[in-house]
Design a protein around this motif. Structure first.
Motif, PDB file in Angstrom:
ATOM      1  N   GLU A  25      19.155 -13.221 -22.487  1.00  0.00           N
ATOM      2  CA  GLU A  25      20.501 -12.683 -22.509  1.00  0.00           C
ATOM      3  C   GLU A  25      20.693 -11.356 -21.705  1.00  0.00           C
ATOM      4  O   GLU A  25      19.808 -10.536 -21.583  1.00  0.00           O
ATOM      5  CB  GLU A  25      20.704 -12.388 -23.976  1.00  0.00           C
ATOM      6  N   ILE A  26      21.859 -11.325 -21.037  1.00  0.00           N
ATOM      7  CA  ILE A  26      22.076 -10.100 -20.440  1.00  0.00           C
ATOM      8  C   ILE A  26      22.751  -9.313 -21.401  1.00  0.00           C
ATOM      9  O   ILE A  26      23.777  -9.646 -22.173  1.00  0.00           O
ATOM     10  CB  ILE A  26      22.998 -10.273 -19.193  1.00  0.00           C
ATOM     11  N   LEU A  27      22.294  -7.892 -21.802  1.00  0.00           N
ATOM     12  CA  LEU A  27      22.638  -7.231 -22.836  1.00  0.00           C
ATOM     13  C   LEU A  27      23.594  -5.851 -21.927  1.00  0.00           C
ATOM     14  O   LEU A  27      23.463  -5.754 -20.807  1.00  0.00           O
ATOM     15  CB  LEU A  27      21.550  -6.690 -23.453  1.00  0.00           C
ATOM     16  N   SER A  28      24.267  -4.978 -22.734  1.00  0.00           N
ATOM     17  CA  SER A  28      25.080  -3.897 -22.316  1.00  0.00           C
ATOM     18  C   SER A  28      24.868  -2.942 -23.363  1.00  0.00           C
ATOM     19  O   SER A  28      25.073  -3.058 -24.471  1.00  0.00           O
ATOM     20  CB  SER A  28      26.338  -4.312 -22.092  1.00  0.00           C
ATOM     21  N   SER A  29      24.426  -1.696 -22.885  1.00  0.00           N
ATOM     22  CA  SER A  29      24.447  -0.670 -23.698  1.00  0.00           C
ATOM     23  C   SER A  29      24.448   0.777 -22.919  1.00  0.00           C
ATOM     24  O   SER A  29      24.185   0.587 -21.430  1.00  0.00           O
ATOM     25  CB  SER A  29      23.229  -0.414 -24.358  1.00  0.00           C
ATOM     26  N   LYS A  30      24.904   1.765 -23.258  1.00  0.00           N
ATOM     27  CA  LYS A  30      24.671   3.122 -22.567  1.00  0.00           C
ATOM     28  C   LYS A  30      23.324   3.750 -22.929  1.00  0.00           C
ATOM     29  O   LYS A  30      22.688   3.789 -23.481  1.00  0.00           O
ATOM     30  CB  LYS A  30      25.925   3.991 -23.276  1.00  0.00           C
ATOM     31  N   VAL A  31      23.353   4.570 -21.804  1.00  0.00           N
ATOM     32  CA  VAL A  31      22.115   5.219 -21.518  1.00  0.00           C
ATOM     33  C   VAL A  31      22.167   6.610 -22.889  1.00  0.00           C
ATOM     34  O   VAL A  31      23.093   7.170 -22.621  1.00  0.00           O
ATOM     35  CB  VAL A  31      21.767   5.892 -20.117  1.00  0.00           C
ATOM     36  N   VAL A  32      21.088   6.547 -23.405  1.00  0.00           N
ATOM     37  CA  VAL A  32      21.151   7.598 -24.582  1.00  0.00           C
ATOM     38  C   VAL A  32      20.402   8.898 -24.486  1.00  0.00           C
ATOM     39  O   VAL A  32      20.334   9.851 -24.911  1.00  0.00           O
ATOM     40  CB  VAL A  32      21.011   7.077 -26.009  1.00  0.00           C
TER      41      VAL A  32
ATOM     42  N   VAL B 220      15.040   5.712 -18.691  1.00  0.00           N
ATOM     43  CA  VAL B 220      16.092   5.880 -19.453  1.00  0.00           C
ATOM     44  C   VAL B 220      15.764   5.313 -20.806  1.00  0.00           C
ATOM     45  O   VAL B 220      15.282   4.040 -20.759  1.00  0.00           O
ATOM     46  CB  VAL B 220      17.280   5.584 -18.899  1.00  0.00           C
ATOM     47  N   ASN B 221      16.403   5.349 -21.753  1.00  0.00           N
ATOM     48  CA  ASN B 221      16.488   4.889 -23.089  1.00  0.00           C
ATOM     49  C   ASN B 221      17.939   4.139 -23.261  1.00  0.00           C
ATOM     50  O   ASN B 221      18.730   4.951 -22.865  1.00  0.00           O
ATOM     51  CB  ASN B 221      15.991   5.482 -24.216  1.00  0.00           C
ATOM     52  N   VAL B 222      17.739   2.802 -23.919  1.00  0.00           N
ATOM     53  CA  VAL B 222      19.020   2.153 -24.070  1.00  0.00           C
ATOM     54  C   VAL B 222      18.806   1.596 -25.408  1.00  0.00           C
ATOM     55  O   VAL B 222      17.701   1.464 -25.836  1.00  0.00           O
ATOM     56  CB  VAL B 222      19.549   1.171 -23.109  1.00  0.00           C
ATOM     57  N   ARG B 223      19.886   1.054 -26.215  1.00  0.00           N
ATOM     58  CA  ARG B 223      19.740   0.628 -27.665  1.00  0.00           C
ATOM     59  C   ARG B 223      19.699  -0.668 -27.448  1.00  0.00           C
ATOM     60  O   ARG B 223      20.733  -1.331 -26.658  1.00  0.00           O
ATOM     61  CB  ARG B 223      20.957   1.128 -28.430  1.00  0.00           C
TER      62      ARG B 223
ATOM     63  N   LYS C 182      20.229  13.675 -15.363  1.00  0.00           N
ATOM     64  CA  LYS C 182      21.188  13.855 -16.589  1.00  0.00           C
ATOM     65  C   LYS C 182      22.633  13.192 -16.322  1.00  0.00           C
ATOM     66  O   LYS C 182      23.608  12.701 -17.163  1.00  0.00           O
ATOM     67  CB  LYS C 182      21.729  15.387 -17.029  1.00  0.00           C
ATOM     68  N   ASN C 183      22.708  12.990 -14.924  1.00  0.00           N
ATOM     69  CA  ASN C 183      23.895  12.293 -14.645  1.00  0.00           C
ATOM     70  C   ASN C 183      24.196  10.627 -15.172  1.00  0.00           C
ATOM     71  O   ASN C 183      25.064  10.147 -15.526  1.00  0.00           O
ATOM     72  CB  ASN C 183      24.350  12.371 -12.967  1.00  0.00           C
ATOM     73  N   LEU C 184      23.016  10.234 -15.503  1.00  0.00           N
ATOM     74  CA  LEU C 184      22.731   8.824 -16.077  1.00  0.00           C
ATOM     75  C   LEU C 184      23.243   8.863 -17.627  1.00  0.00           C
ATOM     76  O   LEU C 184      23.474   7.567 -17.886  1.00  0.00           O
ATOM     77  CB  LEU C 184      21.347   8.547 -15.943  1.00  0.00           C
ATOM     78  N   LEU C 185      23.110   9.779 -18.171  1.00  0.00           N
ATOM     79  CA  LEU C 185      23.708   9.816 -19.788  1.00  0.00           C
ATOM     80  C   LEU C 185      25.128   9.338 -19.924  1.00  0.00           C
ATOM     81  O   LEU C 185      25.959   9.929 -19.210  1.00  0.00           O
ATOM     82  CB  LEU C 185      23.541  11.288 -20.403  1.00  0.00           C
ATOM     83  N   GLY C 186      25.060   8.240 -20.779  1.00  0.00           N
ATOM     84  CA  GLY C 186      26.447   7.975 -21.047  1.00  0.00           C
ATOM     85  C   GLY C 186      26.798   6.722 -20.089  1.00  0.00           C
ATOM     86  O   GLY C 186      27.860   6.032 -20.292  1.00  0.00           O
TER      87      GLY C 186
END
Length: 361
Positions: A78-85, A92-95, A130-134
């Motif tokens: 499955e392809i998932l979608s989440s913001k970088v937290v 990077v971490n994603v949920r 940090k530009n990757l956050l969010g």
């Protein structure tokens, strides 16, 4: 009940963001991105970027359910979608549901990184980018290790799925050699023509590099080579692959007309060959036995510029010949013309050739 032996890296909130993955490709990427020791200890708080919310710990039942859900998503590709937290020096971490997944920079879309950082295996800023956050990411779960509670995600894997769904055999892609193996090479290709960076990796098999014989991949390619290749085949998820070829952008020597291989006015073409490629005598004998074949004689012989085939091959030419057909036998670089006098039509002649080859196989 979740099997304790399941290895597909799940990671809970608060566990180390870098992983010791079981799948070789994911393990290599995580280790290269995170650096020595990153999988054993969580970076100090000063090295992490991004807000950290206090959450109630999951119960054992809730945690098991999250693992089961992640494993199902992994198996379903499955392809998932989440913001970088969060971000750090490793990635990077994603949920993923209520779990925290880790995307090493190696498995992130290179276009998200500064141009001078896209090929760095170590040495990313300690605080990350940090530009990757969010930023919203589309990704797939690349590998899960349940006992270790580690989860590795890959944006590049999702990009490959999207590429495989968009291209078709015959499409031409620009790529750069990123890995050389005995069986071929991996190329990073641009997901779109106007893309500023290379992204998903496609496979260039050894046999698709050149019409000429080459001993191994390294004899023809080197890391960093920028190539133009054509898509030949696609493999659907969950084991998505896009296969490409270099040689199919060149004319196949076996499909050249006889006059192009050995022109009638060429000094290299011999009207009376002094020797015959090994195996041709057997072909002549078998053709002579076929019903409807009146006569079989040798024609011109030449040496082609490149090695066309390591094995003896026999095929019909495109030439129209009064009272019969011209065949060509090829072995290595030697090309031998064979005249067949017959009243058979083209389809019957094809069947005759197939029978002869079948008996000689």
């Amino acid at each position: 009940m979740l099997a304790e032996s399941a290895v597909c890296g799940l990671q809970e909130e608060g566990s180390p963001p870098a992983v010791q993955a079981a799948v070789p490709e994911a393990a290599e990427a995580a280790a290269a991105a995170a650096g020595p020791g990153a999988s054993k200890a969580q970076p100090p708080a000063a090295q992490r970027s991004g807000p950290r919310k206090q959450q109630q710990p999951l119960s054992e039942e809730e945690l098991a359910a999250e693992w089961e859900s992640a494993i199902a998503r992994f198996k379903d590709s499955e392809i998932l979608s989440s913001k970088v937290v969060r971000c750090n020096q490793a990635g990077v971490n994603v949920r993923v549901g209520k779990l925290l997944g880790f995307v090493p920079y190696k498995l992130l879309d290179p276009a998200r990184l500064p141009a001078d950082a896209r090929n760095i295996k170590q040495g990313h800023p300690q605080e990350g980018y940090k530009n990757l956050l969010g930023k919203q990411l589309k990704f797939k779960i690349a590998q899960i290790n349940v006992p270790e509670r580690r989860l590795v995600c890959s944006e590049r894997a999702a990009m490959l799925d999207e590429l495989a769904g968009r291209v078709k055999p015959g499409d031409v892609l620009e790529g750069r050699v990123t890995a050389i193996r005995d069986f071929g090479a991996f190329l990073e290709v641009k997901p779109q023509e106007d893309a500023e960076a290379y992204g998903p990796e496609v496979l260039l098999p050894l046999r698709e590099i050149s019409w000429d014989w080459i001993p191994n991949t390294a004899a023809a390619l080197k890391l960093g080579d920028v190539l133009t290749a054509v898509v030949t085949n696609l493999q659907a998820p969950p084991k998505t692959k896009v296969y490409v070829s270099l040689k199919r952008l060149q004319e196949d020597p076996l499909r050249q007309t006889l006059d192009k291989v050995m022109p009638l006015d060429s000094a290299e073409a011999k009207s009376a060959p002094t020797s015959v490629p090994s195996g041709v005598e057997d072909i002549l004998d078998e053709l002579s036995k076929e019903e409807g074949v009146a006569q079989v004689t040798l024609g011109r012989q030449a040496v082609s510029a490149g090695t066309v085939s390591q094995d003896l091959e026999l095929w019909l030419t495109k030439e129209e010949v009064p009272g019969g057909f011209n065949l060509v036998a090829r072995a290595g670089r030697v090309v031998q013309e064979i005249h067949v006098s017959t009243q058979l039509d083209k389809e019957a002649m094809k069947q005759t050739v197939q029978r002869v080859l079948g008996r000689l196989a």
